[in-house]
Design a protein around this motif. Structure first.
Motif, short mmCIF file in Angstrom:
data_model
loop_
_atom_site.label_atom_id
_atom_site.label_comp_id
_atom_site.label_asym_id
_atom_site.label_seq_id
_atom_site.Cartn_x
_atom_site.Cartn_y
_atom_site.Cartn_z
N THR A 8 13.61 4.77 -9.97
CA THR A 8 12.92 4.02 -8.91
C THR A 8 13.87 3.05 -8.24
O THR A 8 14.65 2.37 -8.89
CB THR A 8 11.72 3.25 -9.50
N GLU A 9 13.80 3.01 -6.91
CA GLU A 9 14.61 2.07 -6.12
C GLU A 9 13.70 1.28 -5.20
O GLU A 9 12.84 1.83 -4.52
CB GLU A 9 15.67 2.82 -5.31
N TRP A 10 13.93 -0.03 -5.16
CA TRP A 10 13.15 -0.92 -4.31
C TRP A 10 13.93 -1.28 -3.05
O TRP A 10 15.16 -1.23 -3.03
CB TRP A 10 12.80 -2.20 -5.06
N SER A 11 13.21 -1.66 -2.02
CA SER A 11 13.85 -2.08 -0.77
C SER A 11 14.39 -3.49 -0.90
O SER A 11 13.71 -4.38 -1.43
CB SER A 11 12.83 -2.02 0.38
N VAL A 12 15.60 -3.71 -0.41
CA VAL A 12 16.19 -5.05 -0.44
C VAL A 12 16.52 -5.57 0.96
O VAL A 12 17.13 -6.62 1.11
CB VAL A 12 17.47 -5.06 -1.32
N TRP A 54 7.82 11.30 0.89
CA TRP A 54 8.30 10.12 1.61
C TRP A 54 8.31 8.93 0.66
O TRP A 54 7.74 8.99 -0.43
CB TRP A 54 7.41 9.82 2.82
N PRO A 55 8.97 7.81 1.03
CA PRO A 55 8.94 6.60 0.20
C PRO A 55 7.50 6.17 -0.07
O PRO A 55 6.65 6.26 0.83
CB PRO A 55 9.68 5.56 1.04
N CYS A 56 7.24 5.67 -1.27
CA CYS A 56 5.82 5.55 -1.64
C CYS A 56 5.12 4.29 -1.19
O CYS A 56 3.95 4.35 -0.77
CB CYS A 56 5.65 5.76 -3.14
N PHE A 57 5.76 3.10 -1.26
CA PHE A 57 5.02 1.87 -0.98
C PHE A 57 5.63 1.09 0.18
O PHE A 57 6.85 0.93 0.27
CB PHE A 57 4.98 0.96 -2.21
N THR A 112 11.72 5.07 -3.28
CA THR A 112 11.60 6.39 -3.87
C THR A 112 10.19 6.94 -3.69
O THR A 112 9.25 6.22 -3.37
CB THR A 112 11.96 6.34 -5.37
N SER A 113 10.06 8.24 -3.89
CA SER A 113 8.76 8.89 -3.75
C SER A 113 7.90 8.63 -4.98
O SER A 113 8.41 8.32 -6.07
CB SER A 113 8.95 10.40 -3.59
N LEU A 114 6.60 8.77 -4.81
CA LEU A 114 5.67 8.61 -5.92
C LEU A 114 5.41 9.97 -6.55
O LEU A 114 5.17 10.96 -5.85
CB LEU A 114 4.35 8.03 -5.44
N LEU A 129 0.82 -1.20 0.00
CA LEU A 129 0.00 0.00 0.00
C LEU A 129 0.86 1.26 0.00
O LEU A 129 2.04 1.22 0.36
CB LEU A 129 -0.91 0.05 1.24
N LEU A 130 0.21 2.38 -0.33
CA LEU A 130 0.87 3.66 -0.20
C LEU A 130 1.18 3.93 1.28
O LEU A 130 0.36 3.64 2.16
CB LEU A 130 0.00 4.77 -0.76
N THR A 131 2.34 4.48 1.53
CA THR A 131 2.81 4.71 2.90
C THR A 131 1.81 5.51 3.72
O THR A 131 1.43 5.11 4.83
CB THR A 131 4.16 5.43 2.87
N GLU A 132 1.37 6.65 3.17
CA GLU A 132 0.46 7.51 3.93
C GLU A 132 -0.88 6.83 4.20
O GLU A 132 -1.51 7.06 5.22
CB GLU A 132 0.25 8.84 3.20
N GLY A 133 -1.30 5.96 3.27
CA GLY A 133 -2.58 5.28 3.45
C GLY A 133 -2.56 4.27 4.57
O GLY A 133 -3.46 4.25 5.41
#
Length: 288
Positions: A245-249, A184-187, A83-85, A59-63
């Protein structure tokens, strides 16, 4: 084989997980990861977590932060996209009077209350010393409902991820008048408290596979081509999006980052002033 239900938007951000499913990475660990698309976005996923119709959602972080603070029995268990959306701000194609500085008093299409398309206009307005009233919001279900609401004149503005909407801009269904980058980071990946409590080992294994899939995708030479083919983007847009875009690892979630999200949500009047970040993150993946 252990069944795990996970949901997310049918967008390019989740392609690493789809590739891992197709490559049998979860099955090799005796996990049957059952994916469900949520075209309506985070608002629908939050309800699915509340009802335990899903074990996990992206989900979106803020949501998800907002909904956990409002009683959702779930926790953030990992970051997903660091990364941010970039939100495209759209209106109807024949509109000539509305621009990127003159729409905070207009009717705004939202997929669902509590979704990113609901929260982002409010945060955007707050950052511009403006405000949006509830009577301005028009619930439209998903991207297609948003487009229809603009065409029918029920709404004037619609926020949605800019690369997802770009094909509709190019074919004349939408007119983009601006952009807003979430601060902020998006997901994030969230799981129900039941999943965390009863199947923590499975959850840990699953997250390790997702993190490996994210790294694999970032190392994949033909990733932009896959994105373009599967999500109806031209190759240049796919390349631009992919390289930005960068994903979390590793899954770490910063409490400092969440404090920033919470500050904005409080300032915008979305959550109560007494709320804290306590209990939002699965402590195994929390970082100060």
């Amino acid at each position: 084989m252990e069944n795990v239900r996970i949901g997310g938007v049918p967008e390019h951000f989740n392609l690493p997980i789809h590739l891992a499913i197709e490559n049998g990475w979860f099955e090799s660990e005796n996990i049957n990861l059952k994916w469900q698309d949520f075209p309506g976005g985070s608002g629908y996923m939050k309800e699915a977590l509340r009802n335990e119709d899903m074990d996990m959602c992206i989900l979106l972080t803020e949501g998800i932060v907002t909904d956990i603070l409002k009683g959702n029995s779930s926790k953030i268990v990992s970051g997903h996209v660091k990364t941010s959306l970039t939100w495209g701000i759209h209106t109807r194609t024949d509109e000539t009077k509305i621009d990127s500085s003159s729409f905070f008093d207009k009717n705004i299409a939202i997929s669902r209350y509590g979704s990113g398309s609901h929260l982002m206009p409010i945060v955007h307005a707050m950052m511009q010393d403006q405000s949006i009233e509830e009577k301005q919001l028009v619930e439209v279900s998903d991207i297609h409902g948003g487009i229809s609401s603009l065409e029918q004149g029920r709404a004037d503005i619609f926020y949605w991820e800019k690369f997802t909407t770009k094909p509709f801009v190019e074919n004349g269904k939408l007119k983009k008048i601006g952009e807003f980058i979430s601060p902020w980071p998006c997901f994030m990946i969230a799981a129900t408290d039941k999943m965390i409590t009863e199947r923590a080992q499975t959850l840990s294994i699953l997250l390790k596979i997702i993190h490996r899939a994210n790294q694999h995708f970032m190392d994949l030479n033909d990733a932009p081509t896959l994105v373009a083919e599967r999500y109806n983007l031209n190759i240049k847009d796919a390349e631009r999006w992919y390289h930005a875009t960068e994903w979390s690892v590793n899954g770490w979630v910063s409490n400092k980052m969440l404090e920033g999200v919470l500050y904005s949500l409080k300032e915008a009047g979305i959550v109560h002033a007494d709320c804290t970040t306590q209990g939002i993150i699965w402590e195994r993946n929390a970082r100060k």
